[in-house]
Design an enzyme around this catalytic site. Structure first.
Site, PDB file in Angstrom:
ATOM      1  N   TRP A  21      40.030  33.194  43.358  1.00  0.00           N
ATOM      2  CA  TRP A  21      40.520  34.479  42.855  1.00  0.00           C
ATOM      3  C   TRP A  21      41.605  34.992  43.814  1.00  0.00           C
ATOM      4  O   TRP A  21      41.401  34.984  45.032  1.00  0.00           O
ATOM      5  CB  TRP A  21      39.356  35.467  42.786  1.00  0.00           C
ATOM      6  CG  TRP A  21      39.697  36.847  42.291  1.00  0.00           C
ATOM      7  CD1 TRP A  21      40.517  37.161  41.253  1.00  0.00           C
ATOM      8  CD2 TRP A  21      39.205  38.084  42.826  1.00  0.00           C
ATOM      9  NE1 TRP A  21      40.561  38.532  41.094  1.00  0.00           N
ATOM     10  CE2 TRP A  21      39.768  39.126  42.046  1.00  0.00           C
ATOM     11  CE3 TRP A  21      38.346  38.425  43.875  1.00  0.00           C
ATOM     12  CZ2 TRP A  21      39.498  40.463  42.283  1.00  0.00           C
ATOM     13  CZ3 TRP A  21      38.071  39.761  44.102  1.00  0.00           C
ATOM     14  CH2 TRP A  21      38.646  40.769  43.314  1.00  0.00           C
ATOM     15  N   ASP A  68      30.110  34.874  45.065  1.00  0.00           N
ATOM     16  CA  ASP A  68      30.741  35.912  44.251  1.00  0.00           C
ATOM     17  C   ASP A  68      30.271  35.675  42.813  1.00  0.00           C
ATOM     18  O   ASP A  68      30.584  34.647  42.209  1.00  0.00           O
ATOM     19  CB  ASP A  68      32.271  35.775  44.367  1.00  0.00           C
ATOM     20  CG  ASP A  68      32.994  36.922  43.662  1.00  0.00           C
ATOM     21  OD1 ASP A  68      32.333  37.699  42.951  1.00  0.00           O
ATOM     22  OD2 ASP A  68      34.226  37.021  43.823  1.00  0.00           O
ATOM     23  N   LYS A 110      32.365  43.033  33.916  1.00  0.00           N
ATOM     24  CA  LYS A 110      32.615  42.254  32.693  1.00  0.00           C
ATOM     25  C   LYS A 110      31.391  42.245  31.785  1.00  0.00           C
ATOM     26  O   LYS A 110      31.503  42.521  30.598  1.00  0.00           O
ATOM     27  CB  LYS A 110      32.986  40.810  33.027  1.00  0.00           C
ATOM     28  CG  LYS A 110      33.669  40.592  34.347  1.00  0.00           C
ATOM     29  CD  LYS A 110      35.129  40.936  34.331  1.00  0.00           C
ATOM     30  CE  LYS A 110      35.637  40.886  35.763  1.00  0.00           C
ATOM     31  NZ  LYS A 110      37.020  41.040  35.934  1.00  0.00           N
TER      32      LYS A 110
HETATM   33  C1  LMR Z   1      40.623  39.159  37.450  1.00  0.00           C
HETATM   34  O1  LMR Z   1      40.464  38.149  38.140  1.00  0.00           O
HETATM   35  O2  LMR Z   1      41.572  39.302  36.676  1.00  0.00           O
HETATM   36  C2  LMR Z   1      39.623  40.270  37.538  1.00  0.00           C
HETATM   37  O3  LMR Z   1      38.632  39.947  38.454  1.00  0.00           O
HETATM   38  C3  LMR Z   1      40.230  41.601  37.753  1.00  0.00           C
HETATM   39  C4  LMR Z   1      40.831  41.769  39.128  1.00  0.00           C
HETATM   40  O4  LMR Z   1      40.510  42.778  39.772  1.00  0.00           O
HETATM   41  O5  LMR Z   1      41.628  40.935  39.569  1.00  0.00           O
END
Ligand code: LMR
Length: 398
Positions: A130, A211, A246
């Site tokens: 992420w 996570d 989510k």
């Molecule tokens: C994403 O990966 O798009 C979500 O987890 C929202 C974010 O805060 O980035």
């Protein structure tokens, strides 16, 4: 004082949404940020959530502070969702939970805890991960590095490389794992692989942080937790950051948790006390409303049933959109085989589109996806699918 500053770089996900909002083209489509859209392109408030809020409003008697680690009822509900009813880790008192502002809040509290108590530990993240993970840990002063995770050429998990890397991570370092629906690749470990990684983590005395932001968006609430549970049964010490953005659609209520599991109830109590100290120094104590919604739903059989049905509905729509995307691309004559997208789990598809193709999609077609090629499938609808696939087909030909 401020004039001498450079502008901060745009956030790769939320910064794109800012650009999207300024885009005046009416046909624009946002497939960047991980937010669920229904068939009409709206992000709905779940019915179960509305009902829980009505109850909460009626019953609310105070706005006084919550404890630093939040509501005990919420913590118990989170542990049950995470580990299952009556799990020995819970009944033995080896797990404790802090209510946090979103999953990101949970990650940041964990990061502060690591930095205070394990200052020389490096944190290992999957490659890719992420886009906000490095920011959260760097902001807390933690050095990060990567372990291999995904074979981009084969569009699948590269488990062998991951396992080999874990065997060589220095003792005492921190490893970050995605509980399910890996963001951005949608490629998850099997239960056996989770178990094996748990064993390596224990034998090498690593400190794992999971996570867990998409429980219920893969194969179901229980199935999506099964890998994490198998891992927790192997590794003695685990931290889990949960998010309910989510699966309850509670994005702007910022509802999350940080659960700590230790080798004994005494060890857990010690770690939890430091987590509370990190919370106190960070935001003092969590907001109440979102956690109240989650606890109300999870502790009431009828509301829980309704929520689980709504969650299954969101998940089914995403699966339908995956298939429709693959079929529509094929129907438009795209030669590249995208069928691997069907096997990916969660909201995202890691499309394999290049940075340049992503930019053309944004500039020429007003279709926004993350630079890594990650597409939020949950933002696709039957109405926008044709336009999205025509644009992707043209970009691939060009
Ligand atoms: C994403 O990966 O798009 C979500 O987890 C929202 C974010 O805060 O980035």
């Amino acid at each position: 004082m401020f004039n001498q500053l450079d502008m901060a770089p745009r956030d790769p996900i939320l910064g794109l949404t800012e650009t999207f909002q300024q885009d005046t083209r009416p046909e624009k489509v946002n497939l960047s940020v991980g937010v669920y859209k229904d068939a009409n392109g709206k992000t709905p408030v779940l019915q179960s959530v509305k009902r829980a809020e009505e109850r909460l409003l009626k019953a609310e008697a105070t706005k006084s502070y919550l404890p630093m680690d939040g509501s005990a009822e919420y913590g118990a509900a989170v542990r049950e969702l995470l580990l299952g009813n009556g799990h020995p880790i819970v009944t033995d008192g080896r797990a404790n939970t802090a209510q946090t502002p979103g999953g990101t809040g949970g990650l940041r509290v964990a990061a502060d805890f690591f930095h205070r108590k394990y200052p020389s530990a490096r944190l290992w993240m999957s490659d890719p991960t992420w886009a906000n993970h490095p920011n959260v840990f760097h902001a807390a002063g933690i050095e990060t590095t990567n372990y291999p995770y995904f074979d981009a050429a084969a569009n699948q998990l590269d488990y062998e490389s991951m396992r080999n890397a874990f065997h060589n991570i220095p003792e005492g370092d921190i490893v970050l794992l995605h509980g399910c629906c890996h963001n951005p690749t949608g490629a998850d470990l099997s239960i056996e692989q989770w178990r094996e990684i748990g064993g390596i983590v224990k034998s090498r005395a690593l400190l794992p942080l999971i996570d867990f932001a998409y429980q219920g968006f893969g194969d179901g609430l229980e199935q999506d937790a099964s890998g994490v549970r198998a891992f927790c049964e192997q590794a003695d010490n685990v931290l889990v950051a949960s998010s309910f953005s989510k699966n309850f659609g509670l994005y702007n209520e910022r509802v999350g948790a940080l659960t700590v599991i230790g080798e004994s109830s005494e060890a857990t109590a010690k770690a939890h006390s430091h987590i509370k100290a990190s919370i106190r120094a960070n935001y003092s104590n969590p907001p109440a409303h979102g956690g109240g919604i989650v606890a109300t739903i999870l502790s009431d059989a009828a509301l829980r049933k309704e929520w689980e049905e709504e969650l299954r509905g969101m998940c089914a729509r995403i699966r339908d959109m995956r298939s429709l995307f693959v079929d529509t691309l094929k129907a438009k004559g795209v030669k590249r085989d995208f069928s691997f997208l069907i096997g990916q789990r969660g909201m995202f598809s890691f499309s394999g589109l290049t940075r340049e193709q992503v930019e053309i999609l944004r500039e020429k077609y007003a279709i926004y996806i993350v630079n890594s090629g990650r597409i939020n499938v949950a933002g696709m609808t039957e109405s926008n699918m044709d336009r999205i696939c025509s644009a992707v087909a043209e970009v691939l030909q060009g």
